[in-house]
Design a protein around this motif. Sequence first.
Motif, PDB file in Angstrom:
ATOM      1  N   ASP A 342      14.190   9.152  15.803  1.00  0.00           N
ATOM      2  CA  ASP A 342      14.211   9.280  17.263  1.00  0.00           C
ATOM      3  C   ASP A 342      13.045  10.101  17.786  1.00  0.00           C
ATOM      4  O   ASP A 342      12.846  10.179  19.003  1.00  0.00           O
ATOM      5  N   LEU A 343      12.308  10.754  16.889  1.00  0.00           N
ATOM      6  CA  LEU A 343      11.223  11.646  17.314  1.00  0.00           C
ATOM      7  C   LEU A 343       9.840  11.092  16.974  1.00  0.00           C
ATOM      8  O   LEU A 343       8.846  11.792  17.135  1.00  0.00           O
ATOM      9  N   ILE A 344       9.772   9.845  16.513  1.00  0.00           N
ATOM     10  CA  ILE A 344       8.480   9.289  16.099  1.00  0.00           C
ATOM     11  C   ILE A 344       7.646   8.926  17.327  1.00  0.00           C
ATOM     12  O   ILE A 344       8.140   8.306  18.278  1.00  0.00           O
ATOM     13  N   THR A 345       6.386   9.331  17.302  1.00  0.00           N
ATOM     14  CA  THR A 345       5.426   9.022  18.364  1.00  0.00           C
ATOM     15  C   THR A 345       4.159   8.483  17.704  1.00  0.00           C
ATOM     16  O   THR A 345       3.979   8.622  16.487  1.00  0.00           O
ATOM     17  N   PRO A 346       3.254   7.879  18.479  1.00  0.00           N
ATOM     18  CA  PRO A 346       1.990   7.411  17.881  1.00  0.00           C
ATOM     19  C   PRO A 346       1.210   8.533  17.192  1.00  0.00           C
ATOM     20  O   PRO A 346       0.451   8.281  16.252  1.00  0.00           O
ATOM     21  N   ARG A 347       1.457   9.773  17.625  1.00  0.00           N
ATOM     22  CA  ARG A 347       0.706  10.896  17.066  1.00  0.00           C
ATOM     23  C   ARG A 347       1.183  11.265  15.659  1.00  0.00           C
ATOM     24  O   ARG A 347       0.412  11.704  14.813  1.00  0.00           O
ATOM     25  N   ASN A 348       2.489  11.107  15.401  1.00  0.00           N
ATOM     26  CA  ASN A 348       3.015  11.562  14.100  1.00  0.00           C
ATOM     27  C   ASN A 348       3.503  10.440  13.193  1.00  0.00           C
ATOM     28  O   ASN A 348       3.968  10.697  12.087  1.00  0.00           O
ATOM     29  N   VAL A 349       3.410   9.189  13.635  1.00  0.00           N
ATOM     30  CA  VAL A 349       4.011   8.096  12.866  1.00  0.00           C
ATOM     31  C   VAL A 349       3.352   7.936  11.496  1.00  0.00           C
ATOM     32  O   VAL A 349       4.019   7.649  10.493  1.00  0.00           O
ATOM     33  N   ASN A 350       2.026   8.135  11.427  1.00  0.00           N
ATOM     34  CA  ASN A 350       1.344   7.962  10.134  1.00  0.00           C
ATOM     35  C   ASN A 350       1.816   8.978   9.102  1.00  0.00           C
ATOM     36  O   ASN A 350       2.034   8.647   7.927  1.00  0.00           O
ATOM     37  N   GLU A 351       1.985  10.242   9.536  1.00  0.00           N
ATOM     38  CA  GLU A 351       2.462  11.281   8.620  1.00  0.00           C
ATOM     39  C   GLU A 351       3.869  10.979   8.134  1.00  0.00           C
ATOM     40  O   GLU A 351       4.188  11.135   6.951  1.00  0.00           O
ATOM     41  N   VAL A 352       4.722  10.542   9.065  1.00  0.00           N
ATOM     42  CA  VAL A 352       6.116  10.239   8.711  1.00  0.00           C
ATOM     43  C   VAL A 352       6.176   9.090   7.713  1.00  0.00           C
ATOM     44  O   VAL A 352       6.868   9.163   6.688  1.00  0.00           O
ATOM     45  N   VAL A 353       5.450   8.024   7.993  1.00  0.00           N
ATOM     46  CA  VAL A 353       5.478   6.853   7.108  1.00  0.00           C
ATOM     47  C   VAL A 353       4.923   7.210   5.733  1.00  0.00           C
ATOM     48  O   VAL A 353       5.438   6.753   4.696  1.00  0.00           O
ATOM     49  N   LEU A 354       3.879   8.044   5.686  1.00  0.00           N
ATOM     50  CA  LEU A 354       3.328   8.471   4.399  1.00  0.00           C
ATOM     51  C   LEU A 354       4.375   9.222   3.581  1.00  0.00           C
ATOM     52  O   LEU A 354       4.528   8.995   2.367  1.00  0.00           O
ATOM     53  N   THR A 355       5.134  10.101   4.235  1.00  0.00           N
ATOM     54  CA  THR A 355       6.204  10.839   3.553  1.00  0.00           C
ATOM     55  C   THR A 355       7.286   9.889   3.057  1.00  0.00           C
ATOM     56  O   THR A 355       7.777  10.013   1.923  1.00  0.00           O
ATOM     57  N   LEU A 356       7.675   8.925   3.895  1.00  0.00           N
ATOM     58  CA  LEU A 356       8.716   7.971   3.506  1.00  0.00           C
ATOM     59  C   LEU A 356       8.249   7.112   2.326  1.00  0.00           C
ATOM     60  O   LEU A 356       9.037   6.798   1.426  1.00  0.00           O
ATOM     61  N   LYS A 357       6.967   6.750   2.306  1.00  0.00           N
ATOM     62  CA  LYS A 357       6.420   5.970   1.178  1.00  0.00           C
ATOM     63  C   LYS A 357       6.519   6.778  -0.119  1.00  0.00           C
ATOM     64  O   LYS A 357       6.885   6.248  -1.172  1.00  0.00           O
ATOM     65  N   LYS A 358       6.173   8.073  -0.039  1.00  0.00           N
ATOM     66  CA  LYS A 358       6.266   8.920  -1.233  1.00  0.00           C
ATOM     67  C   LYS A 358       7.702   8.993  -1.739  1.00  0.00           C
ATOM     68  O   LYS A 358       7.962   8.969  -2.945  1.00  0.00           O
ATOM     69  N   GLU A 359       8.654   9.076  -0.794  1.00  0.00           N
ATOM     70  CA  GLU A 359      10.063   9.128  -1.191  1.00  0.00           C
ATOM     71  C   GLU A 359      10.501   7.828  -1.850  1.00  0.00           C
ATOM     72  O   GLU A 359      11.283   7.824  -2.799  1.00  0.00           O
ATOM     73  N   VAL A 360      10.002   6.701  -1.329  1.00  0.00           N
ATOM     74  CA  VAL A 360      10.350   5.402  -1.924  1.00  0.00           C
ATOM     75  C   VAL A 360       9.840   5.329  -3.359  1.00  0.00           C
ATOM     76  O   VAL A 360      10.538   4.867  -4.273  1.00  0.00           O
ATOM     77  N   VAL A 361       8.613   5.796  -3.575  1.00  0.00           N
ATOM     78  CA  VAL A 361       8.040   5.772  -4.919  1.00  0.00           C
ATOM     79  C   VAL A 361       8.851   6.657  -5.864  1.00  0.00           C
ATOM     80  O   VAL A 361       9.073   6.319  -7.032  1.00  0.00           O
ATOM     81  N   LYS A 362       9.341   7.797  -5.347  1.00  0.00           N
ATOM     82  CA  LYS A 362      10.149   8.709  -6.175  1.00  0.00           C
ATOM     83  C   LYS A 362      11.424   8.036  -6.660  1.00  0.00           C
ATOM     84  O   LYS A 362      11.918   8.316  -7.750  1.00  0.00           O
ATOM     85  N   THR A 363      11.978   7.140  -5.841  1.00  0.00           N
ATOM     86  CA  THR A 363      13.236   6.488  -6.239  1.00  0.00           C
ATOM     87  C   THR A 363      13.040   5.561  -7.428  1.00  0.00           C
ATOM     88  O   THR A 363      14.012   5.187  -8.082  1.00  0.00           O
ATOM     89  N   GLN A 364      11.802   5.167  -7.690  1.00  0.00           N
ATOM     90  CA  GLN A 364      11.549   4.296  -8.847  1.00  0.00           C
ATOM     91  C   GLN A 364      11.601   5.080 -10.158  1.00  0.00           C
ATOM     92  O   GLN A 364      12.047   4.578 -11.175  1.00  0.00           O
ATOM     93  N   SER A 365      11.115   6.335 -10.111  1.00  0.00           N
ATOM     94  CA  SER A 365      10.989   7.107 -11.345  1.00  0.00           C
ATOM     95  C   SER A 365      12.332   7.627 -11.840  1.00  0.00           C
ATOM     96  O   SER A 365      12.690   7.473 -12.997  1.00  0.00           O
ATOM     97  N   GLY A 366      13.112   8.246 -10.956  1.00  0.00           N
ATOM     98  CA  GLY A 366      14.385   8.835 -11.373  1.00  0.00           C
ATOM     99  C   GLY A 366      15.468   7.803 -11.526  1.00  0.00           C
ATOM    100  O   GLY A 366      15.450   6.747 -10.902  1.00  0.00           O
ATOM    101  N   GLU A 367      16.440   8.102 -12.364  1.00  0.00           N
ATOM    102  CA  GLU A 367      17.575   7.208 -12.566  1.00  0.00           C
ATOM    103  C   GLU A 367      18.842   7.860 -12.025  1.00  0.00           C
ATOM    104  O   GLU A 367      19.867   7.896 -12.684  1.00  0.00           O
TER     105      GLU A 367
END
Length: 948
Positions: A342-367
């Motif tokens: 609810d707080l995403i704006t054009p100014r911060n969307v890139n940072e948020v998406v980058l963080t979410l991508k890192k979290e997605v990658v983390k889900t691959q490594s751990g079981e």
Amino acid sequence: MEKSCSLLVHFDKGTPALANEIKEALEGNDVPAKVDAMKKAVMLLLNGETLPQLFITIIRYVLPSEDHTIQKLLLLYLEIIDKTDAKGRLLPEMILICQNLRNNLQHPNEYIRGVTLRFLCRLNEVEIIEPLIPSVLSNLEHRHPFIRRNAILAVMSIYKLPQGEQLLADAPEMIEKVLTSEQDQSAKRNAFLMLFNCAQDRAINYLLTHVDRVPDWGELLQMVVLELVRKVCRTNKAEKGKYIKIIISLLNAPSAAVIYECAGTLVSLSSAPTAIRAAANTYCQLLLSQSDNNVKLIVLDRLNELKSSHRDIMFDLIMDVLRALSSPNLDIRRKTLDIVLDLITPRNVNEVVLTLKKEVVKTQSGELEKNGEYRQMLIQAIHSCAIKFPEVASTVVHLLMDFLGDSNVASAMDVVVFVREIIETNPKLRVSIVTRLLDTFYQIRAARVCSCALWIIGEYCLSLSEVESGIATIKQCLGDLPFYSISEEGDAADPAKKSQQVTSITVSSRRPAILADGTYATQSAASETAFSPPTVVQGSLTTGNLRSLLLTGDFFLGAVIACTLTKLVLRLEEVQPSRVEVNKASTNVLLIMVSMLQLGQSSVLPHPIDNDSYDRIVLCIRLLCNTGDEVRKIWLKSCRESFVKMLSDKQLRETEEIKAKAQISHSQPDDLIDFYHLKSRRGMSQLELEDEVQDDLKRATGEFIKDGDDANKLNRILQLTGFSDPVYAEAYVTVHHYDIVLDVTVINRTKETLQNLCLELATMGDLKLVERPQNYTLAPESSKQIKANIKVSSTETGVIFGNIVYETSNVLERTVVVLNDIHIDIMDYISPAVCSDAAFRTMWAEFEWENKVAVNTVIEDEKEFLDHIIKSTNMKCLTAQSALEGECGFLAANLYAKSVFGEDALVNVSIEKQADGKLSGYIRIRSKTQGIALSLGDKITLKQKGGS
């Protein structure tokens, strides 16, 4: 009559002790037996027994005991027993207790003194307390802090009695001296609490005198200071500035509880950006520093409230909130993502998406056990970001496409739906998405995901190379034809042999061959014989994902494959100049479709092809054999146009929901607005100036929301008795989230004084009376306001009923006036809510309680009836408005609501217009609990006829 009691002890009434047994044990010298007997006596008293015969025994044999456990149980016993008679006068035998209490207050043992002082806090009888006051005051200066802190509480409780000010006139002054000299933090807190409750001016004076030392005070005292600040600022807003400085100084306290309370107090007292930013930073700090999941959830709730009222400040803290994703708890992660999205704006969307991508990658490594579910949440969050801000789609879509073959089907389904939406909304990504999809298609193992991916291939493969690659990929995943083989001599009718899925075996001369059961066989070259009946030919594990799904009997997927191949061939005719190549591709596709039909009608699968899939595949065959321009237009353009319209409808619904959530403001034309520029700024801090500006802006924009109008309040007033009754009563019902407050007005319409007038209430359903109202004396023609609290534990219709009982001086008997019932409506507990269609279907399948209500109404228009049901049930229609358009005589819609307890209520309305113009059909209600299903069904039955 029941009395309020501060003591709660579990007691199993299965084997109650006899009073004689207890008496014998108390008279003996065995200390453990005496302790056990005292415990039984206390339990019996708590369960309503009176045991008057034990009092003298306890005075004689228990009072002189020096054992600490016995002395503690004695005080519990004295707390519970009745100390007054029916007329409210002190029982004469209670005088025997006073001497013992005085001795205990002067006892050399600190524990005995302390528990006795604590016991005095629960006494209300002035006749017992008055002789003990000198002993209580002497304990204020005792050397041990345990005694001093309990002595201060005893003084406070005595001072708060109705005659307390006469008994201890100089108590505030004494406690203030104690506070000045006291070193123990708990005792100091109790002293300040006493001044706060009994002499607020002295507490304020002490606080302002020592304002610089507040950060050094203990945690307990700081919590009371915050409570005092909240109370003072609400009553005297002009002095808010100097108190807010104290709060801000406490934001750096070492105690997490103190800084949490500081942040909450700042938000409640000030709307200045500086104060709100400080509170939000504090919440983010707690979110990261605290390990308790419950604390994190509470802090996230506070941040969510700040997001609603101060969005502009929360934008800057979005990355701090995102750090809460490091918690393994799914509820915390879900709440965090809800706040962030609810707080995403054009100014911060890139940072948020980058963080979410890192979290997605983390889900691959751990079981971890919940990795699949967490990945699904992240994919949905990225999907939401990419739809709001299409420019970030290119950075995430290829990463997410790696999860099309995810073992978690829900996660893979979210990815393919995301890809389908992005490929339409971002035309620049079409070529790269199609290429990647064709490369990774063989990894997909779920039939639902395959179906959606095939639709994307059929709609968005536009160039010659893409169309040819699409056909080749599907052929490769289907494997070699045919899908099953027929033996020359096999007995196809034998059901035992049908189940053996083995291929035909041909053997050479005199060489051993391994049969299906593992045995050897030797045959001559001349007798090439097939050993198996009609059997399925399995594909390879790497390329046969479509083949393996088809061989399980999924012919819906077969129909999707046929439609996709048909679209690709039709498009190939447009982009391929060589007619020979087109005919070759068309022939191969027709062969695949015919093979699927043969497989569906063969005996090698336990279930034959269903009629719908059969008709769909046959239609595709006919289209390829004879294609007209109109049909080509439908297959190649209309499907995509429908998809575009569905996306625009979805966007429109989301926009309407955002508008609906927007706060409706009320501002009166004659409201005053203070212009702070014209005020004197002398002595005002920057924070106070900001506060003035914010308050003025709120008044100007009408953010101070007006309370519900008087007409709605009048609707909640219920008449409980008749006008001819001697006592008239009416109730104003206020329904909060978890409790109901009854404000009952009782009027004495007689010329006599009514004594011991009591409002007796009882409840039916999941309602519970918290406390019985006390007795009152009502003068002639006077009135009394009586409040009653009722707790609600679940969402269902309940009933409150009761009587008014009173006595008059002329009549000895008690008079009873029966009250009208108060029905608590389920509509007060449920509110419209939104969920996805997939979530609705999942809940519909899971919920076990269903209530089916037949349509019986005088309304003759389907949409008008649907609107009436939505209004009557306070629910949200999830079915898109476009799906309800048109006049076909049928209507089906899904409704959804959520209760204040977080329970889900699902409703499906299915109606049909009969030849005579009347409506028929059913309304089905499903929920996890029986109460909602039954209560909503009763409500619909009552309201569906078109009444108000």
